[in-house]
Motif scaffolding. Sequence first.
Motif, PDB file in Angstrom:
ATOM      1  N   ALA A 154      58.162  47.838  41.916  1.00 21.31           N
ATOM      2  CA  ALA A 154      57.863  47.307  40.582  1.00 21.31           C
ATOM      3  C   ALA A 154      57.022  46.043  40.676  1.00 21.31           C
ATOM      4  O   ALA A 154      56.111  45.821  39.865  1.00 21.31           O
ATOM      5  CB  ALA A 154      59.164  47.013  39.829  1.00 21.31           C
ATOM      6  N   LEU A 155      57.275  45.191  41.668  1.00 20.89           N
ATOM      7  CA  LEU A 155      56.467  43.977  41.828  1.00 20.89           C
ATOM      8  C   LEU A 155      55.056  44.336  42.244  1.00 20.89           C
ATOM      9  O   LEU A 155      54.075  43.743  41.766  1.00 20.89           O
ATOM     10  CB  LEU A 155      57.116  43.043  42.844  1.00 20.89           C
ATOM     11  N   GLY A 156      54.939  45.319  43.156  1.00 15.46           N
ATOM     12  CA  GLY A 156      53.607  45.753  43.553  1.00 15.46           C
ATOM     13  C   GLY A 156      52.820  46.271  42.365  1.00 15.46           C
ATOM     14  O   GLY A 156      51.631  45.969  42.202  1.00 15.46           O
ATOM     15  N   ALA A 157      53.474  47.065  41.514  1.00 14.40           N
ATOM     16  CA  ALA A 157      52.783  47.599  40.341  1.00 14.40           C
ATOM     17  C   ALA A 157      52.405  46.483  39.370  1.00 14.40           C
ATOM     18  O   ALA A 157      51.322  46.518  38.766  1.00 14.40           O
ATOM     19  CB  ALA A 157      53.697  48.617  39.637  1.00 14.40           C
ATOM     20  N   LEU A 158      53.290  45.504  39.211  1.00 12.95           N
ATOM     21  CA  LEU A 158      53.005  44.400  38.301  1.00 12.95           C
ATOM     22  C   LEU A 158      51.799  43.593  38.755  1.00 12.95           C
ATOM     23  O   LEU A 158      50.981  43.161  37.940  1.00 12.95           O
ATOM     24  CB  LEU A 158      54.239  43.487  38.198  1.00 12.95           C
ATOM     25  N   LEU A 159      51.698  43.427  40.082  1.00  7.71           N
ATOM     26  CA  LEU A 159      50.596  42.614  40.618  1.00  7.71           C
ATOM     27  C   LEU A 159      49.401  43.461  41.030  1.00  7.71           C
ATOM     28  O   LEU A 159      48.390  42.926  41.495  1.00  7.71           O
ATOM     29  CB  LEU A 159      51.084  41.796  41.820  1.00  7.71           C
ATOM     30  N   GLY A 160      49.536  44.810  40.889  1.00 10.32           N
ATOM     31  CA  GLY A 160      48.412  45.697  41.181  1.00 10.32           C
ATOM     32  C   GLY A 160      48.092  45.797  42.660  1.00 10.32           C
ATOM     33  O   GLY A 160      46.913  45.857  43.029  1.00 10.32           O
ATOM     34  N   THR A 161      49.125  45.866  43.511  1.00 11.44           N
ATOM     35  CA  THR A 161      48.897  45.951  44.954  1.00 11.44           C
ATOM     36  C   THR A 161      50.050  46.702  45.604  1.00 11.44           C
ATOM     37  O   THR A 161      51.088  46.967  44.967  1.00 11.44           O
ATOM     38  CB  THR A 161      48.754  44.547  45.566  1.00 11.44           C
ATOM     39  N   ASP A 162      49.875  47.018  46.890  1.00 15.35           N
ATOM     40  CA  ASP A 162      50.930  47.687  47.647  1.00 15.35           C
ATOM     41  C   ASP A 162      52.042  46.694  47.947  1.00 15.35           C
ATOM     42  O   ASP A 162      51.774  45.582  48.411  1.00 15.35           O
ATOM     43  CB  ASP A 162      50.335  48.226  48.955  1.00 15.35           C
ATOM     44  N   PRO A 163      53.291  47.049  47.715  1.00 12.23           N
ATOM     45  CA  PRO A 163      54.385  46.113  47.981  1.00 12.23           C
ATOM     46  C   PRO A 163      54.403  45.606  49.411  1.00 12.23           C
ATOM     47  O   PRO A 163      54.721  44.441  49.658  1.00 12.23           O
ATOM     48  CB  PRO A 163      55.640  46.930  47.655  1.00 12.23           C
ATOM     49  N   ALA A 164      54.045  46.469  50.368  1.00 14.38           N
ATOM     50  CA  ALA A 164      54.059  46.041  51.764  1.00 14.38           C
ATOM     51  C   ALA A 164      53.054  44.925  52.013  1.00 14.38           C
ATOM     52  O   ALA A 164      53.254  44.067  52.886  1.00 14.38           O
ATOM     53  CB  ALA A 164      53.775  47.240  52.675  1.00 14.38           C
ATOM     54  N   ALA A 165      51.966  44.912  51.233  1.00 13.02           N
ATOM     55  CA  ALA A 165      50.941  43.879  51.436  1.00 13.02           C
ATOM     56  C   ALA A 165      51.403  42.507  50.958  1.00 13.02           C
ATOM     57  O   ALA A 165      50.751  41.502  51.260  1.00 13.02           O
ATOM     58  CB  ALA A 165      49.666  44.277  50.687  1.00 13.02           C
ATOM     59  N   LEU A 166      52.498  42.475  50.204  1.00 11.17           N
ATOM     60  CA  LEU A 166      52.991  41.196  49.702  1.00 11.17           C
ATOM     61  C   LEU A 166      53.828  40.440  50.719  1.00 11.17           C
ATOM     62  O   LEU A 166      54.047  39.230  50.565  1.00 11.17           O
ATOM     63  CB  LEU A 166      53.816  41.422  48.424  1.00 11.17           C
ATOM     64  N   ARG A 199      64.112  29.028  36.275  1.00  9.66           N
ATOM     65  CA  ARG A 199      63.430  30.040  35.465  1.00  9.66           C
ATOM     66  C   ARG A 199      62.237  29.401  34.773  1.00  9.66           C
ATOM     67  O   ARG A 199      62.325  28.255  34.303  1.00  9.66           O
ATOM     68  CB  ARG A 199      64.376  30.640  34.432  1.00  9.66           C
ATOM     69  N   CYS A 200      61.155  30.116  34.703  1.00  4.62           N
ATOM     70  CA  CYS A 200      59.966  29.619  33.993  1.00  4.62           C
ATOM     71  C   CYS A 200      59.154  30.813  33.510  1.00  4.62           C
ATOM     72  O   CYS A 200      59.394  31.955  33.914  1.00  4.62           O
ATOM     73  CB  CYS A 200      59.121  28.728  34.898  1.00  4.62           C
ATOM     74  N   THR A 201      58.200  30.532  32.636  1.00  2.60           N
ATOM     75  CA  THR A 201      57.302  31.563  32.129  1.00  2.60           C
ATOM     76  C   THR A 201      55.886  31.227  32.569  1.00  2.60           C
ATOM     77  O   THR A 201      55.429  30.095  32.383  1.00  2.60           O
ATOM     78  CB  THR A 201      57.371  31.650  30.589  1.00  2.60           C
ATOM     79  N   ARG A 202      55.223  32.198  33.150  1.00  2.00           N
ATOM     80  CA  ARG A 202      53.862  31.983  33.658  1.00  2.00           C
ATOM     81  C   ARG A 202      52.926  33.046  33.078  1.00  2.00           C
ATOM     82  O   ARG A 202      53.357  34.164  32.735  1.00  2.00           O
ATOM     83  CB  ARG A 202      53.785  32.074  35.194  1.00  2.00           C
ATOM     84  N   ARG A 203      51.676  32.650  32.964  1.00  2.00           N
ATOM     85  CA  ARG A 203      50.657  33.604  32.546  1.00  2.00           C
ATOM     86  C   ARG A 203      49.910  34.061  33.791  1.00  2.00           C
ATOM     87  O   ARG A 203      49.279  33.245  34.473  1.00  2.00           O
ATOM     88  CB  ARG A 203      49.708  32.949  31.547  1.00  2.00           C
ATOM     89  N   LEU A 204      49.978  35.371  34.070  1.00  2.00           N
ATOM     90  CA  LEU A 204      49.409  35.923  35.292  1.00  2.00           C
ATOM     91  C   LEU A 204      48.195  36.789  34.966  1.00  2.00           C
ATOM     92  O   LEU A 204      48.078  37.341  33.866  1.00  2.00           O
ATOM     93  CB  LEU A 204      50.460  36.756  36.035  1.00  2.00           C
ATOM     94  N   LYS A 205      47.343  36.918  35.968  1.00  2.47           N
ATOM     95  CA  LYS A 205      46.132  37.736  35.830  1.00  2.47           C
ATOM     96  C   LYS A 205      46.312  39.014  36.626  1.00  2.47           C
ATOM     97  O   LYS A 205      46.528  38.987  37.838  1.00  2.47           O
ATOM     98  CB  LYS A 205      44.912  36.959  36.338  1.00  2.47           C
ATOM     99  N   HIS A 206      46.267  40.154  35.952  1.00  2.00           N
ATOM    100  CA  HIS A 206      46.367  41.431  36.627  1.00  2.00           C
ATOM    101  C   HIS A 206      45.022  41.763  37.271  1.00  2.00           C
ATOM    102  O   HIS A 206      43.967  41.387  36.744  1.00  2.00           O
ATOM    103  CB  HIS A 206      46.776  42.515  35.621  1.00  2.00           C
ATOM    104  N   PRO A 207      45.036  42.460  38.402  1.00  2.00           N
ATOM    105  CA  PRO A 207      43.755  42.813  39.044  1.00  2.00           C
ATOM    106  C   PRO A 207      42.803  43.597  38.153  1.00  2.00           C
ATOM    107  O   PRO A 207      41.589  43.544  38.346  1.00  2.00           O
ATOM    108  CB  PRO A 207      44.206  43.672  40.246  1.00  2.00           C
ATOM    109  N   ASP A 208      43.322  44.294  37.153  1.00  2.00           N
ATOM    110  CA  ASP A 208      42.411  45.033  36.257  1.00  2.00           C
ATOM    111  C   ASP A 208      41.772  44.138  35.200  1.00  2.00           C
ATOM    112  O   ASP A 208      41.019  44.618  34.348  1.00  2.00           O
ATOM    113  CB  ASP A 208      43.144  46.196  35.593  1.00  2.00           C
TER     114      ASP A 208
END
Length: 632
Positions: free
Chosen positions: A72-84, A117-126
């Motif tokens: 799920a984290l890999g999908a959220l960040l648009g990458t392979d989980p193993a690469a994280l 806990r915090c809220t952040r604005r993230l940039k998806h690879p797309d």
Amino acid sequence: MSGTPEVPVHPSAEPVLTERHASASDPDPGPDPGPDPGLDPELRDYRAAFRAARLAMAVVDRDGLVVAANDALGALLGTDPAALCEQAAADLVDLGSDGRTWHAYREVLRGRRSRFRCTRRLKHPDGRSLWAEVTVSPVPDRPRVLLSVADVSDRRELQARLRHLQMHDPVTRLPNRTLFFERLTAALETAAAEGPAEGTQDRSYESYQSYGHGRTGRIGICYLDLDGFKAVNDTLGHRVGDRLLAAVAGRLTQCADSYGYTRGGAHLVARLGGDEFAILVEDSTGTEQLADLAQSVLTALQEPFDLSGQRLSVSASIGVVERRAHGSSATCLMQAADTTLYWAKADGKARWTLFDPERNAHRMTRQALSSTLRPAVERGEFALEYQPLVDLADGSVRGVEALVRWHHPQFGVLAPNRFVGIAEEDGTIVELGRWVLRTACRQARQWQQDHPGERPVFVSVNVAVRQVWDSDLVADVAGILSETGLAPHLLQLELTESAVMGSAGRPLQALQALSDMGVRIAIDDFGTGYSNLAYLSRLPVSVLKLDGSFVRGFQDEEHANPADELIVEALVQLAHRLGLTVTAECVETSGQATRLRRIGCDTGQGWLYSRPVPPDGIAALIGSAPESVRVR
């Protein structure tokens, strides 16, 4: 899972957020994404749940590096989980962008804080942006922390929509009062922090642009109210009224957006409620800018509105406030704007009025007097002074006028014109007038007793028309005369011409009853009000007191105004034919006294004879030779 014992990290060690390569000596890397038949079934189930969880998660070591990440984290960040793995977790979810967040995150890594806990604005690879709620909490009994990332973009969007609805007016779609005050408070804080130093008042556009990239440290408000809007709702209905409000909002927005009013500064047009609007101008360049804006609003609103066949014309009254942000508060600014709007309404509507500190100080003083007037009567802060009424024929003192003074503990001695109007408005005049009447009658009786061989002087007391309406004046007078022992014919009550000439019903009955009692009734400031001479034959009046504006024209033979003398002579003759006596006010020179005597005026009052003096000053004049009636 390796059986190598865990190597704890000292709590004071700084986390090293750099990539590293795993080695055989490293601590247990945590969950392994690959199957391991030798693992305990329960642990294998945990790993499977970690990988399959819909919540994006990562296990992070005390150095801040990702040990394992789920799909799920890999999908959220648009990458392979193993690469994280081996990447700095803070970089993945932007925890190092501000000091407070970075400090809290490090405290959890060190074991000094249980949760963050915090809220952040993230940039998806797309390319799209998303809002993520990041939670970091320790893994029990292991030198690891669990980082979870929840996509809350939909929730944030819903919150934003709800906030917009909460902060905006549904009729005009303008910001409402809540948002206006929020923006005003923020603007004051920003302008005070970034604006020019005290005393700087940049008025020119060039200086405005050159200072701090458009920052002036000043702020302005145009607070407006539509004139007669209630009549639109009452006659045409609220639907048409709402359309009119929306159309007004559009024109206000156009005025505020136009070049020359906001220039580089931000602005906000808001509906504060009802038919009240406000325009906030941040980083204003001075009062001239706000005055121009207010005038443009008036001009724009003067153009008729065409609302589905209804052609309407409206006007507005505007209060304008512009000042330095430093030392100002939202409450004080809006109080000033509200006061100035009231001035614009009182001055005739359909205009703008600029805040005037001196006028406001007078208003504040008036409010202070109003709030302390009634207690002052109870505390005995009032005193009477007396001014002689002199017989113009022989110069003797025939009577005195009682004049009340307020010995205010803060403002000193105040003349009647400072507080009588306030007393009439709030009804204190009834209690104060009763005290004045009792004190004056008691003093007149005392003079009579102290000078038994002299002709007694009468006392003249001013009476407000509200005393007739709000109290039983006849009963009050009768009771006070009986209490003090003063004969009724030694009391004269003065009412203004406007009050007497409009008398009917109860006031007229009261005046008639007082006259029947033997009390003399005088019309004060005659010639400045209705001047309806027909009333004189029907009212129980004994004395006319000519306003001082007539007497001032009686300077001397060389500078005399023939018209004034002709008018006074005609009034005196008319009064005498009706059986009335005439008193001239504001007699200041012997030339005036001579001319008044020549045309038949009965008594005179003014500084030629005496200023208002305490009771002992009058006692010295009673029975004195006529030429001695000169108290400077």
